[in-house]
Design a protein around this motif. Structure first.
Motif, short mmCIF file in Angstrom:
data_model
loop_
_atom_site.label_atom_id
_atom_site.label_comp_id
_atom_site.label_asym_id
_atom_site.label_seq_id
_atom_site.Cartn_x
_atom_site.Cartn_y
_atom_site.Cartn_z
N VAL A 6 0.86 -1.17 0.00
CA VAL A 6 0.00 0.00 0.00
C VAL A 6 0.91 1.23 0.00
O VAL A 6 1.76 1.37 0.88
CB VAL A 6 -0.91 0.01 1.24
N SER A 25 -8.48 5.37 4.64
CA SER A 25 -8.72 5.14 3.22
C SER A 25 -8.29 6.33 2.36
O SER A 25 -7.76 6.14 1.27
CB SER A 25 -10.18 4.80 2.97
N ILE A 28 -4.50 6.59 1.01
CA ILE A 28 -3.92 5.60 0.10
C ILE A 28 -3.86 6.13 -1.32
O ILE A 28 -4.88 6.55 -1.88
CB ILE A 28 -4.71 4.28 0.17
N GLU A 31 -2.59 0.54 -4.39
CA GLU A 31 -2.24 -0.76 -3.84
C GLU A 31 -1.68 -1.61 -4.96
O GLU A 31 -2.26 -1.66 -6.04
CB GLU A 31 -3.45 -1.47 -3.23
N ARG A 56 -5.11 -5.52 6.64
CA ARG A 56 -5.96 -4.72 5.77
C ARG A 56 -7.43 -5.04 6.01
O ARG A 56 -7.80 -6.19 6.22
CB ARG A 56 -5.62 -5.03 4.31
N ASN A 57 -8.25 -3.99 5.97
CA ASN A 57 -9.69 -4.14 6.10
C ASN A 57 -10.36 -3.20 5.11
O ASN A 57 -10.46 -2.00 5.34
CB ASN A 57 -10.16 -3.81 7.52
N ALA A 58 -10.84 -3.74 4.01
CA ALA A 58 -11.45 -2.93 2.95
C ALA A 58 -12.83 -2.41 3.35
O ALA A 58 -13.35 -1.50 2.70
CB ALA A 58 -11.55 -3.74 1.67
N ARG A 59 -13.42 -2.92 4.41
CA ARG A 59 -14.76 -2.49 4.83
C ARG A 59 -14.75 -1.34 5.82
O ARG A 59 -15.80 -0.91 6.26
CB ARG A 59 -15.50 -3.67 5.44
N SER A 60 -13.58 -0.87 6.18
CA SER A 60 -13.47 0.17 7.19
C SER A 60 -12.78 1.40 6.61
O SER A 60 -12.03 1.30 5.65
CB SER A 60 -12.64 -0.37 8.37
N GLN A 61 -13.03 2.56 7.21
CA GLN A 61 -12.28 3.76 6.83
C GLN A 61 -10.82 3.63 7.27
O GLN A 61 -9.94 4.26 6.71
CB GLN A 61 -12.90 5.01 7.45
N ARG A 63 -8.14 1.51 6.75
CA ARG A 63 -7.84 0.43 5.80
C ARG A 63 -6.74 -0.50 6.27
O ARG A 63 -6.76 -1.69 5.96
CB ARG A 63 -7.45 1.00 4.44
#
Length: 87
Positions: A6, A25, A28, A31, A56-61, A63
């Motif tokens: 990232v 998020s 960034i 990626e 990494r967590n794509a569902r959260s602000q 990331r």
């Protein structure tokens, strides 16, 4: 196994250099790779300097949650968090 990298936008690495553990998020730039939720990713500044490794967590602000500032240490952190979820 290849680790996704990232890259952060210019000026967004400063809090991380000072020890903040979260990559939001909006920070960034791009990626490189195709991570799955919960995968370990490397975080680098816009010049490519290694900042840390995290989950990494794509569902959260938030990331990426950086859990290691060196490239090898994240595996111990993953074991510790994995064991904590069993409690």
């Amino acid at each position: 196994m290849s680790v996704t990298t990232v890259y952060l936008k210019r000026g967004r690495a400063n809090p991380l250099w000072q020890g903040h553990p979260w990559v939001f998020s909006g920070a960034i730039l791009r990626e490189e790779g195709t991570p799955e939720p919960g995968d370990v990713v490397d975080v680098r500044d816009v010049e490519g300097r290694f900042i840390g490794r995290g989950f990494r967590n794509a569902r959260s602000q938030i990331r990426v949650w950086i859990v290691a500032r060196c490239e090898e240490a994240v595996h111990a952190a993953r074991r510790a968090f994995g064991n904590a979820t069993l409690l």
